[in-house]
Every structure is written in C-alpha cells, then in structure tokens.
Design a protein around this motif. Structure first.
Motif, PDB file in Angstrom:
ATOM      1  N   ALA A  14      49.310  48.378  29.967  1.00 18.12           N
ATOM      2  CA  ALA A  14      48.410  47.623  29.558  1.00 18.12           C
ATOM      3  C   ALA A  14      48.653  46.847  28.423  1.00 18.12           C
ATOM      4  O   ALA A  14      49.378  47.022  27.604  1.00 18.12           O
ATOM      5  N   ARG A  67      43.318  34.898  31.620  1.00 19.38           N
ATOM      6  CA  ARG A  67      44.166  35.965  31.550  1.00 19.38           C
ATOM      7  C   ARG A  67      45.602  35.520  32.735  1.00 19.38           C
ATOM      8  O   ARG A  67      46.472  35.869  32.506  1.00 19.38           O
ATOM      9  N   SER A  85      48.102  39.834  29.716  1.00 21.30           N
ATOM     10  CA  SER A  85      46.953  40.723  29.134  1.00 21.30           C
ATOM     11  C   SER A  85      46.614  41.712  30.341  1.00 21.30           C
ATOM     12  O   SER A  85      45.193  41.869  30.367  1.00 21.30           O
ATOM     13  N   LYS A  87      45.188  44.825  32.316  1.00 20.89           N
ATOM     14  CA  LYS A  87      44.159  45.869  32.204  1.00 20.89           C
ATOM     15  C   LYS A  87      44.416  46.834  33.344  1.00 20.89           C
ATOM     16  O   LYS A  87      44.775  46.286  34.413  1.00 20.89           O
ATOM     17  N   HIS A  88      43.809  48.137  32.982  1.00 19.02           N
ATOM     18  CA  HIS A  88      44.208  49.260  34.084  1.00 19.02           C
ATOM     19  C   HIS A  88      43.279  48.797  35.127  1.00 19.02           C
ATOM     20  O   HIS A  88      43.699  49.152  36.305  1.00 19.02           O
ATOM     21  N   ASP A  90      42.812  45.970  36.357  1.00 12.58           N
ATOM     22  CA  ASP A  90      43.785  45.093  37.439  1.00 12.58           C
ATOM     23  C   ASP A  90      44.569  45.694  38.456  1.00 12.58           C
ATOM     24  O   ASP A  90      45.209  45.277  39.315  1.00 12.58           O
ATOM     25  N   SER A 120      47.305  52.631  31.591  1.00 10.51           N
ATOM     26  CA  SER A 120      46.436  52.578  30.409  1.00 10.51           C
ATOM     27  C   SER A 120      47.023  53.138  29.146  1.00 10.51           C
ATOM     28  O   SER A 120      47.944  54.154  29.518  1.00 10.51           O
TER      29      SER A 120
END
Length: 120
Positions: A14, A67, A85, A87-88, A90, A120
């Motif tokens: 992450a 992002r 950037s 994220k989980h 995604d 994450s």
C-alpha cells in the motif's frame, strides 16, 4: 481482429506504484477510445480510466482520480495506466479495452487481464 495484451501487474505494498501497459496488434482500430477496467472478487467490472487521444480527453473514476494517470503518446504506442498511492481496495484484475467504432466497450476488444494485488 484486434488483440490487446496487458502487462505490468503484480504485488505491491500500500502506498506503492505500478504501471500497466496495453499493447495492441491486429487490424487498425476504428475508434480512438481506449480504457482500463478492473474487477475485484465478488464485484462487477468497473471503468477505471479512459482516453480518447484524437480528442485529447480523459476520464477517471472518482475512486482513482488524482492517483492514476492514463496516457498514450501516439496511435502506435501502448496505452499506459500509471497507478500511484495504491490502496488495498485497488486490488483487482485490470483489463485493457478498446471501444469499437461506435464507442461501445461491450462490442470492442478486450485483453486477458492482469492481476494487481495491493498488500495492506
């Protein structure tokens, strides 16, 4: 027939970054509309970003705006999706797509997908 091949997926922490590429071969595209979609387990496929290079326009889903960046230098180059950037949430299989001449994704061409996993 147009063939699309994605690459660049993988496992990332992450906050990290990945760049996806979509290379095309086959007959000439009748549409300049290309896009990236994704499908997470148990969810429907959703559009992430699209680009119409003949018009110079882009679209981003709200969840990735700021992002992710979709780009293409010219009609002969791959379409890229720069993902920063991460994220989980995604995490998904990402698909490259080319709309048909009428602008339909459904009736266009699709790649086989590439897995993106964000730890994450």
């Amino acid at each position: 027939q147009v063939q699309l091949v994605e690459s660049g997926g993988g496992l990332v922490q992450a906050g990290g970054s990945l760049r996806l590429s979509c290379a095309a071969s086959g007959r000439t595209f009748s549409s300049s509309l290309r896009g990236w979609f994704r499908q997470a387990p148990g969810k429907e496929r959703e559009v992430v970003a699209s680009i119409n290079w003949s018009r110079g326009t882009t679209y981003y889903a709200h969840s990735v705006k700021g992002r992710f960046t979709i780009s293409r230098d010219n009609a002969k180059n791959p379409v890229y999706l720069q993902m920063n950037s991460l994220k989980h949430e995604d995490t998904a299989v990402y698909y490259c797509a080319a709309a048909n001449g009428g602008g339909s994704w459904t009736d266009g061409s699709w790649g086989q997908g590439t897995q993106v996993t964000v730890a994450s």
